[in-house]
Structure formats: C-alpha cells, structure tokens
Enzyme design. Structure first.
Site, PDB file in Angstrom:
ATOM      1  N   LEU A 508       0.877  -1.172   0.000  1.00 58.69           N
ATOM      2  CA  LEU A 508       0.000   0.000   0.000  1.00 58.69           C
ATOM      3  C   LEU A 508       0.913   1.220   0.000  1.00 58.69           C
ATOM      4  O   LEU A 508       1.791   1.347   0.855  1.00 58.69           O
ATOM      5  CB  LEU A 508      -0.900  -0.003   1.239  1.00 58.69           C
ATOM      6  CG  LEU A 508      -1.673   1.298   1.519  1.00 58.69           C
ATOM      7  CD1 LEU A 508      -2.631   1.625   0.380  1.00 58.69           C
ATOM      8  CD2 LEU A 508      -2.430   1.200   2.832  1.00 58.69           C
ATOM      9  N   GLU A 509       0.715   2.082  -0.991  1.00 57.84           N
ATOM     10  CA  GLU A 509       1.509   3.309  -1.070  1.00 57.84           C
ATOM     11  C   GLU A 509       0.644   4.453  -0.563  1.00 57.84           C
ATOM     12  O   GLU A 509      -0.404   4.738  -1.153  1.00 57.84           O
ATOM     13  CB  GLU A 509       1.934   3.548  -2.539  1.00 57.84           C
ATOM     14  CG  GLU A 509       2.817   4.761  -2.741  1.00 57.84           C
ATOM     15  CD  GLU A 509       3.234   4.950  -4.211  1.00 57.84           C
ATOM     16  OE1 GLU A 509       2.450   4.575  -5.105  1.00 57.84           O
ATOM     17  OE2 GLU A 509       4.342   5.452  -4.454  1.00 57.84           O
ATOM     18  N   ILE A 510       1.063   5.040   0.522  1.00 53.88           N
ATOM     19  CA  ILE A 510       0.282   6.149   1.091  1.00 53.88           C
ATOM     20  C   ILE A 510       0.969   7.456   0.708  1.00 53.88           C
ATOM     21  O   ILE A 510       2.190   7.584   0.835  1.00 53.88           O
ATOM     22  CB  ILE A 510       0.155   5.997   2.624  1.00 53.88           C
ATOM     23  CG1 ILE A 510      -0.776   4.813   2.926  1.00 53.88           C
ATOM     24  CG2 ILE A 510      -0.363   7.278   3.265  1.00 53.88           C
ATOM     25  CD1 ILE A 510      -0.967   4.520   4.383  1.00 53.88           C
TER      26      ILE A 510
END
Lengths: 762, 445
Positions: A508-510
């Site tokens: 997950l790239e935040i």
C-alpha cells in the site's frame, strides 16, 4: 497503474519470522553467560523433565547463541539426572515455539567458513538431541520455523496444538538460505523426498493438521477456551500435560516410536529405494526450480544438492554438504538482498506516525469496482464496519459478489468456515446513497481516474461526513494536492494507492501532501496495517513513487517493441532479469489504456525525460480495442479458461507502422535489459533525491512488493549498492549517447558513482 | 431491636418470591414416559406417539377435562419432517379437543424449558390460564436425507415433462449423489461435535478423567437408589404397541470406577477424558407438565406442587463456551430472584456430560471466571453437592433433548415436597452456546 501482479518468488516473501534480538542483546548475553540462566529453565515432574524456553527480551524465541548455550546446559543436566527418564521441550510464549535462528548471528559472520562453522555447531547440537538416550518430546504451540523446526524434528516425538498460530516450516529459502542445522538431511526421511522438497523449496507454512498428515508431528492437541485461567495460558499447560503423558508413554513402551508401516508406505519406500527413481526426482525438481527461478536464486539448487548428497553418499557427506552450502549461500548477494527485503518488510509493518487519535471503526468505500471491492474485502474481515457505495445496482452487486467470492474461496482453502464468511459479510453494507456517512471515520474513494469526477465526489462526500472523517483517494497517478484542491479540509485528505488484486498484493503506497496532518497519516497507516498491508509513505507528486518508476520503464519497453523485439522476447528478457512478470504481460495486466493515460500525464509533468517509445503506439492499441487482459486482447490474446496466451497477431502490423531502427551498439539482450532496468532505478533514486521517498528501504520495498522489481536484487537501491553505481552510470552514459536525456543519471546516482563508499544500505 | 425486626421482616419476605401485580403461576403436575436408550423398546414408534403417551399420562394423572386447556406447547430438537408441528399431532392423537391450538418450539436441549416459559408468558400476559407444556425427542429414527445433489435432481425430475428429460436427469445421477446426509450432534456455526467441545471444556477447567468418572458413577448410583425407592413418581407406564409395557428408565447402570476407567475417550483421541460412560446417551422419551395460574388451579380444585418463579435464558460463545449455560444462568437468575446460593435447597442441573457439569461447578466457584467473563465482582459459589441432582440426572436417567427441561422442573417440585425445602433451581446448557435457569418455589402444603 494499479494493476501490477507479482508472482512467484515475490509473493512468497511473506516471512514475519526471524525477529532479531539485536547486537546489544548479544553482548548483554555474553556478559551474563556465567550467571543464572535467563532463557531456558527446567522443572522435573516426577520422572519427566519439562524444559521451558522463554527469551525474556523478545516476543518470540530465536535460536540465539545464548538460547543454544542454555539449552545444551539444561540438556546435559537432564541427561545427568538419574530421576529423569524423559523430557518435554516447550515454549512459555503463547504463539511461538521457536521462530527460527537469529539472523544477526549469520549476518555477523564475514566469511562462508564462519557460517559453515555455525551450521556445524547447530548440526552437532541436534545430533545430540536425536541420539539422546532419554526420549525428548517437542510440545509445539505457535510458530515452529526454520531452526525451530530443525530442533523439533531432531526430537523423538512431536505434539502440536491445532491453534491457527501453530505453523511449521522451513522458510530459509525465502532468505536465500537453506535449513542448515540438519533440516535437509532429516526432513526427507521424515516426510519423504517429494514432501521435503516441497517444504524446503517453497518455504511455505504448514498448519498443524496438515503436519500431522505429512508425518511431521505425531499428535495434535486442541486449543482450549476460557477456564480458570486465560485460554492461552491454559492451552500451553494442557499441551504440556499431554506431552508429559506422551513422554511417559514412550518410556513405558506404550507409544512405539517405530510405527508399523502401511502398505502404501512400504510401496513408497520401495519406489524411493530405486536409485533411478530418485535421479528422476532430482532432475524433475531441478528442472522446475530452473524454470521458476531462471537460475537467479542459488538457494533452491543448493537445497537439492544437499539432500542429494545425504541420500546418495550417506549422512557424513550430506551434513557436510549442508553446512558448506549454507556457508556459501550466506555470502551471496541474493541472500543479502532477500534478508534486506525481510528487514524492510518488518520496518514497513510499523506505524512510524504513532497511534491515531481515533481508530477507524466505520469505513466507507466509494466505487464498487475491482479496486473498491478489493479494498472492502481486506477491510471487512478486520472488524471494521464497511460501507460499499456505488452509483448503479449492477456495479454494486458486481462488487458485492467479488467480496463474497473472495471470502468463499477462503472456505475452499479451509482458511475460514462458511459461518465465519457469513458473520464477516454482516459487517458489509452495500448501498447507492450516502446514508450512514455521518458515522464514517474514513472514506476511501475508488472512482474513475478523472480529476473532475474526483472533485465532484469530494464535494458530495464532505457535505455528509463528520468533521473528523478522513478522505482517502485511491489514485495511481493524479497528484493528491490537485484532488485536495476541491476539499474544504485538505489536512484530512490523503492518498492510498492500492495495487490490484488488492487481496493478493501486499503493498500500500500512502501519499501525503504538505497539508496532510500527521494524525491523518497515522490513521491511514493504521487502517493499512489492519488490512495486512506492507506500507510505504511517500510525498506527493505526479506518479508518486511507484507509478513514476514504472512509467519510464514502460516507455522504454514500448521503444523496445518498436525496435522489433516481439512481446514474448521482451517478456523473456525481463523475467530473465528477475522480474516475476514480463514487461509486455505487465502492460496488459495494468491495462494499455491506463498505461497510455499515465504515460501521457507523466510525460507532460516530467517532459522529454519520460520519452522513449511513442505514446501513440499505446493510444492506437486502445483505439483498436487492445486494452490488455480486461478486453481480451493487448500485447497478447487472452482466451478465457486458457492459461497459455499467444501474441496478438494484429500487434505486428501496428508496430510495423511505428517501427524504429535499433542501434546495434545498445541492442544486445543484456543492453535491452539494462535499458529497462536503469531507467527504473534512476527514477527511483531521483525520487529519493527529491524527497518523495523517505529512505531507500521504503524505495526497495515499494519497488519489489508493488511493481515486482526482482526480489533477488533486493530493490533498486540495493541493486545500485551491489551492482555498483559507477558501473550503472557507465552503462547509462552509453545509452544516453544514443537516446539522449532518457538515460541521464540523476545527481544522487552520480554522487554514489563518484564515491564508492557511498551506499544506500549499510 | 430494630435490626432484629428488620431480620424478621426479611425472613418473612424471604418466604415467598411473589411479586405485587404479577400473577402467581403454578406447576400442577408433571409426568414423563420412561426414558429409554434409543433403539430399544420405542424403536418402531414415531415422535408424536411418545408425546401422545406423555399427554395421555398427564390427562390420566390430573383427570383434566380434555377441553379445559387453553394452549399446548411442545419442545423438540430433531424434527420428524412429517410431524414438524409435533405438538398439534400429539395433542390431536391424545384426544384433546381439536379446538386447542398447539405449537412446537425448539432451542436444542432447553426446548421444553422454552415450551414452559412460553406458557408462563401467555398466562402472565393474561391470554391463557391453563397450559400444557412438554417436550419429546426420538433418536431411534432420525431424518437421514439424500444428498443436496440428489435432492436437486429429484426435484428437477418432478418438473420434467418429457421422457427424454427424465431419462437425461436419471442418467446424470452419479455415485456421489447417493451419499446420504446424516444429522450430527454438531454445531452448525463451528462444525464441532458437542462431545469434542465438552472434552475441551473439561480440559480448560482442568477437570480430570477421575472426577468425571466419579460424577458419572454418582449419577447412576443416585438414580438407581431413587428408582428403587420409587421416588421417580413422574414416570408413567406406557404400553408400547406391539411390545411390552415399559414403566422404568432403562439407562441407569451403576458400574464401578474400575469399569469406567477401562473406557477409551470417545471424542478426543488418545488423550481426551470424555467417554461414552461419562456422557449422556442418545435417548427416546417425552415429558409433559400442566401449568396454570394459581387462581385457576385452585378454582379447579387442584393442589399445586410448586410456583414457577424467575427464569433467564443466556447465550455465549458457541465455540469455547458451548456448555457453560448453567454457569452464566445461575448467578443471573439468583440476582433476579434476590436469592443467594445458600437459599437454594434443591438443585437440578442438566447433566450433558460429567465433564460439563464439573466445568460449570468450577466456573461458578471461581472469582477469576466471574470477574473475567461474567462482569461480576465475586463468584456466587458452587452448589452444595448434598443438594445437587440427588435423584440422578441426564447422565443416568437419559436425555431426550427436547424433553429434559420438564423433567428437571418436575423433579425439583417433587424433591421440594419430599425434602421439605423452600427454593429449587433448575439450570441447563444447550447447543448454540445457550442456557436456561429457573427458580422454583415450594407450594405451601
């Protein structure tokens, strides 16, 4: 861009084990070596010695030097004690027997000889256990992995709890190593040659009931519920009671250690006794490994070699081969890369932004498409009430079906019961309106990638959500600050870039803007962690980190296609370099339309540097309906139900129109590979240089887990360290001469090239 | 002296649990057929036959006019599909007026408890005055179904119009279609059989095999004594069509500790502690009680046996606390009635498994359990064994799932009469992680 599927070795790096006790801890243990035991103690219950392991400095037990020394000490005392006839080996930690060896112990070695010696010490210790005149029963509750499993299988008998936390396995291969304390020698005898190869080459976790069927454990114990003590505590006590009964049973010959062999077993043993059959198995396994790993991973081959040495030349050769191969593997760059990824993954499973002010209990997802429903699926089973909203009944029911199917498939794999599926689904509400949004703690939008639609949605949502509610946007390329421009409360706006399929992809790239508050970030990370994601938090910008790295590589791939390399060959070159998915297949998976969209957007944002292949190639493909897997045609033709795929025959014509003449000086197979990889790596380094990335660790994790960068290289940053920045720059300069600024190395990469002491990883 | 007065007042108040504005509800009579091991003398009957026998027994014993009943409610667990409303079939067959409505309830092993409390509710609400409640279970014959695949094919066959369609459907039948589906005494939600759960429960509470065997032996011994002494006066004799007249429970088998120790564990092998001998066995049987408002009973000239007072139903985790209903229900119902454990003179707990009973007793006697799982400050304590299941229990008398509740209540009433006690407590566990507890007060003699 949210469509990257990573397969094979990559998806296997899921280890959550090998927790480290750290350098300081080791010196600490040396200092105390002469004083009282802290890790292992024992109690004599009538005629049975109960040996309990408990590392006071960690949540899990590891086979550290200290632990090993104390075990040997206790073992000697038990042997010398005439009152004791048998022993039970058990951990006092709920959820962990022994999680493995202490990686630091191996990493502290400088030569393969040192590691070989470590391995031999382990072998010696377990040989003593195996030959113990007093039977030892391993009582297993929780993780029993790597060195822990090797310890357990050296014992005379194994009892395990049926707890979900009880897993047995040899995950060494995922760290580029092999089971180096007798595992390659004992496992084939215990579970058969095919079973042993399966365990050691995949490194997969085996649950207790499967372990019983395989013959890895002898007896199972059910986990207990509430009683007069906590369930965890009482379950361990119960396991101990049963193990003591077993130990006595063995001493009194009520339990026989040599089981009568059934007919099937006899036949199997006979077949395996034939040298020719064994040779076929080695050949077969070797072939499979070469096909899967492209020869890029040395560990599986060394595992086969060690097993073979033991079976064909006897135990002495076998144990020697194991120890020597273990030493060799520990010094390989592949092992170093995989261990680096393991550490990185552990780091990316922590929330460095602290505990959010209020936990997210109600989550609403806008858009029940592939992504939206995927996000719902990984959220709803984590005790978060999830609302899935779409604009049409058809869209919504498709999304609901996807969540249902995802859970239902878990029943087939016996991971959950149908009852658990139903009760999980009771936390999912599908709807077409905004009712109940006043209770939402977070909204994740996964609507169409169009800035105007996103703006409309953000306004609609902000009219109905409470003030504390976070608005997260799942976009793969649109800058978050542009989306946030329509918000009345930009501090509550954040990007959450999931990868498709959401339930399989770990990353997950935040994305935070300079207005995003720290608490908003903490909350997004907390939700991601609950969803089981490995998380990188990056700065805002076109394409953020992952999409931005992928775009130049795909641009280069298009150019390579235009230069006459066909998609199959392009795939072979990329997978041959270690990418789990070839570049052409990747483009099809991502969607040609998405790729075209991103290439155009990022091209505008970054200018000619992002050039390469002609964007019109992609656009023409889209016009002709070749949108990739989703439309059935892209670089390849996809026939439902068929696994194999043929190159799209129309693609040749299309490429012919855009044909470029390759320059032979930069068009060898190797050059094509480095052209693709160097653009990826250079962009990654530039992201670090520009502060998009927080550090090289997150850069490596994002590239490997999100984009399928070769795990054996450990990520772009470790690749630069291992390969040499100077060598990479030299290659890029050569390509730059032909293609111009597409290959101009960034300043940070040049700095590293100039000074060989500069490294991204210590 | 004021304290003395308070104490006297308190003692006076303690004498009855009657509440102002709440109708007194009484148990007039309770009967049951002999409880038989399934597959024995009742083997050829149907469930409603057993229920009919109990109803007729009740009519006979009370001389109740057949039209004097307002409503009939029966509890059952494994339903015979032909008589799914077994209450109606049985009451018609027993000769009750066909004007009396009747319905069937189900709540696993506390089904007849629900039948009784439903009746209590109808009387309290002023809808009825006279209720017959009961329960029946018939394990000698259970519905064994065709597989879902087969059922689907057969149903399609029903709708098939042409011979060709029929033949093609018949042709589609494979071996796998023929595997039958057997009902299991297993939780739907967890797929765990009850015996397995009981073994885990016993282990969780550290109940030993010895304790379980001792309790099982106690149950059989006490049941035998009660049977021999003629204390089981609720049992009616029943002429089974085509067979002999049965007048006694046939599962009571006092054995020896040595014999019991020989048995191998039945569910968790090889180290489990629950055996066939320390578990209740599959039983056929039916029970019935006559419940009335006190006024009505007196008006009709009956001498009631006991008051039915406060009751509770409880629910907990069906996985790890499946059989802990009594432990949860007991403190709750005592609190409702304003009583303590010491106030109770007669305890009748449903004995599903010896290990389950011992686990419940240990839970009741644990401050830690009370604090951690029941949100109580202190434990209520375990019942005194000299007041506990003195005439045997489900382990020895048998346990027809749907019928046990009425047996427990009737036994409390009979024991209160016999022993001269004031209050009795019934508690039982049930599949689904549910439970029931009821306080019963002796009727002034």
């Amino acid at each position: 861009m949210a469509g990257v599927r990573a397969l094979g070795a990559l998806s296997r790096i899921t280890a959550r084990r090998y927790v480290l006790s750290g350098i300081s801890c080791r010196t600490f243990s040396v200092a105390l070596a002469m004083s009282a035991r802290t890790h292992v103690n024992y109690e004599v219950k009538e005629d049975v010695a109960v040996i309990r392991m408990n590392d006071p400095n960690s949540k899990v037990n590891t086979l550290s030097v200290r632990m090993q020394n104390e075990i040997i000490e206790v073992f000697n005392e038990v042997l010398a004690n005439d009152a004791v006839q048998s022993a039970v080996l058990i951990s006092s930690k709920p959820g962990c027997f022994i999680a493995g060896a202490d990686i630091n112990m191996i990493q502290a070695c400088n030569t393969s000889e040192e590691v070989t010696k470590l391995s031999q010490e382990g072998q010696k210790m377990f040989e003593r256990i195996e030959k113990s005149p007093k039977p030892i029963v391993a009582a297993i509750n929780g993780s029993c992995l790597g060195g822990g499993l090797e310890f357990a299988i050296a014992c005379q008998y194994r009892v395990a709890t049926k707890s979900k936390k009880t897993v047995l396995g040899t995950p060494e291969v995922m760290l580029g190593l092999l089971p180096g304390a007798g595992g390659t020698q004992r496992l084939p005898k215990m579970v058969g040659i095919p079973g042993a190869f399966d365990m050691m080459l995949t490194g997969r976790n085996i649950k207790a009931d499967k372990a019983k069927k395989m013959g890895l454990v002898h007896q199972l114990v059910d986990p207990l519920g509430p009683g007069l003590k906590s369930p965890e505590e009482r379950t361990i006590e119960y396991l101990e009671e049963v193990a003591i009964q077993c130990a006595r049973g063995i001493v009194h010959k009520k339990i026989l250690l040599t089981k009568k062999k059934g007919m099937m077993q006899k036949v199997q043993d006979y077949v395996m006794g034939i040298a020719f059959v064994r040779q076929q198995i080695y050949k077969n396994v070797n072939g499979k490994v070469m096909k899967m790993s492209k020869g890029l991973y040395p560990a599986p081959l060394k595992i086969i070699e060690s097993v073979k040495a033991g079976l064909e030349q006897g135990p002495d050769s076998g144990y020697l081969a194991e120890a020597q191969n273990f030493g060799k593997l520990a010094m390989t760059s592949e092992s170093n890369a995989l261990i680096g990824l393991y550490h990185g993954q552990v780091a990316c499973k922590k929330n460095r932004f602290g505990v959010p002010e209020r936990p997210v209990k109600n989550l609403a997802i806008l858009g029940a498409g592939l992504m939206g429903a995927g996000i719902a699926q990984v959220t709803v089973d984590k005790g978060i009430h999830t609302v899935l909203k779409d604009t049409t009944v058809e869209g919504l029911s498709r999304g609901q079906q996807q969540v249902y199917k995802g859970l239902n498939d878990k029943i087939k794999k016996k991971a959950i019961t149908s009852f658990e599926r139903d009760s999980t689904l009771s936390s999912l509400t599908g709807q077409l309106d905004y009712s109940g949004f006043e209770k939402a703690d977070m909204v994740i939008e996964a609507v169409f990638e169009d800035i105007n639609i996103k703006h409309r949605v953000i306004k609609e949502v902000e009219a109905v959500i409470p003030p504390h509610c976070i608005f997260a946007t799942n976009t793969s390329a649109l800058p978050i600050k542009d989306i946030a421009a329509a918000s009345m409360r930009p501090e509550k706006v954040i990007g959450m870039h999931y990868f498709s399929p959401v339930d399989k992809m770990q990353l997950l790239e935040i994305i935070t803007t300079d207005k995003t508050s720290k608490d908003t970030t903490a909350s997004a990370v907390a939700v991601g962690l609950k969803q089981g994601k490995v998380i990188i938090v990056v700065g805002d910008g076109p394409g953020f980190y992952t999409t931005r790295c992928l775009a130049p590589m795909l641009a280069e791939a298009v150019r390579v296609l235009q230069e006459g390399v066909n998609p199959k060959k392009l795939d072979a070159l990329t997978t041959g370099f270690g990418f789990p998915v070839g570049a052409a297949t990747l483009a099809d998976e991502v969607g040609i339309d998405v790729a075209a969209h991103v290439a155009e957007d990022l091209g505008k944002a970054f200018g000619s540097r992002f050039g390469g292949g002609n964007v019109d190639v992609l656009k023409t493909m889209v016009e002709r309906g070749f949108k990739g897997r989703k439309s059935g045609k892209g670089c390849y033709v996809y026939t439902p139900g068929l696994k194999s795929k043929d190159v799209n025959p129309d693609i040749d014509d299309l490429l012919e129109k855009f044909k470029l003449t390759p320059n032979p000086s930069v068009s060898s197979d190797s050059d094509v590979q480095y052209r693709l990889v160097s653009r990826f790596v250079n962009e990654a380094v530039m992201c670090l240089q520009e502060g998009i990335l927080n550090g090289p660790v997150e850069g490596d994790i994002g590239a490997v887990f999100g984009l399928g960068f070769p795990p054996c290289l450990g990520g772009p940053f470790r690749f630069v360290d291992t390969f040499g920045a100077d060598k990479l720059v030299a290659k890029m300069r050569r390509y730059e001469e032909v293609y111009g600024n597409h290959f101009t190395p960034c300043q940070l990469l040049l700095d590293h090239a100039k000074d060989s002491n500069k490294r991204f990883h210590k | 002296s004021q304290r003395m007065l308070k104490q006297t007042l308190f003692n006076l108040l303690k004498k009855t649990l009657a509440k102002p504005g709440v109708k007194n509800i009484v148990l007039v009579e309770g009967v049951r057929t002999p409880f038989l091991l399934s597959g024995t003398t009742y083997a050829d009957l149907m469930p409603h036959d057993l229920a009919r026998a109990a109803l007729q027994g009740l009519l006979h014993k009370t001389s109740l006019p057949k039209d004097a009943v307002d409503y009939i409610i029966y509890g059952t667990v494994i339903q015979e599909v032909k008589t799914s409303n077994v209450a109606r079939e049985a009451s018609l067959g027993a000769g009750f007026s066909d004007k009396i409505p009747s319905h069937t309830v189900t709540m696993a092993c506390i089904s007849s408890n629900v039948a009784m409390t439903t009746g209590v509710g109808l009387i309290t609400a002023g809808q009825c005055d006279t209720i017959v409640a009961g329960g029946v279970e018939f394990m000698s014959d259970v519905p064994i179904r065709h597989s879902r695949k087969m059922r689907k094919t057969m149903l399609a066959l029903n709708r098939a119009k042409t011979l060709g369609q029929r033949l093609s459907l018949i042709g589609s039948i494979r071996m796998a279609h023929l595997t039958p589906e057997l009902p299991a005494v297993a939780e739907f939600s967890t797929a765990e059989t009850m015996g397995h759960s009981a073994d885990r429960l016993a282990a969780a509470f550290g109940v030993t095999r010895l304790e379980q065997d001792e309790f099982a032996l106690r149950s059989h011994t006490l049941a035998k004594q009660a049977q021999d002494a003629g204390l089981l006066s609720d049992v009616i004799s029943f002429k089974v069509p085509g067979r002999d007249t049965v007048a006694k429970d046939n599962g009571i088998r006092p054995s020896s500790m040595e014999q019991l120790a020989k048995l191998k564990p039945a569910f968790i092998k090889p180290h489990g502690t629950v055996t066939a001998a320390n578990s209740s066995f599959l039983t056929d049987g039916a029970s019935a009680v006559l419940i009335m408002s006190e006024e009505k009973a007196l008006a009709m000239g009956y001498k009631p046996k006991a008051y039915l007072r406060d009751f509770v139903f409880v629910s907990q985790d069906p996985k790890d606390q499946l059989l802990l209903g009594p432990a949860y229900g007991t403190p709750k119902v005592l609190a409702r009635a304003g009583l303590t454990m010491d106030d109770i003179d007669v305890f009748e707990f449903h004995e599903a498994f010896a290990g389950q009973i011992m686990a419940n007793l240990k839970a009741l006697d644990s401050d830690w359990f009370a604090q951690t799982y029941m949100g109580r400050k202190v434990k209520v304590g375990a019942p005194a064994m000299e007041k506990f299941n003195l005439w045997g229990g489900s382990l020895s008398l048998g346990h027809p799932f749907g019928a046990t509740g009425c047996r427990l209540v009737t036994t409390v009433a009979h024991r209160l009469l016999k022993e001269g006690g004031q209050y009795g407590l019934v508690a039982a566990c049930a599949a689904g992680g549910q439970g029931h507890a009821m306080v019963i007060e002796a009727y002034p003699q």
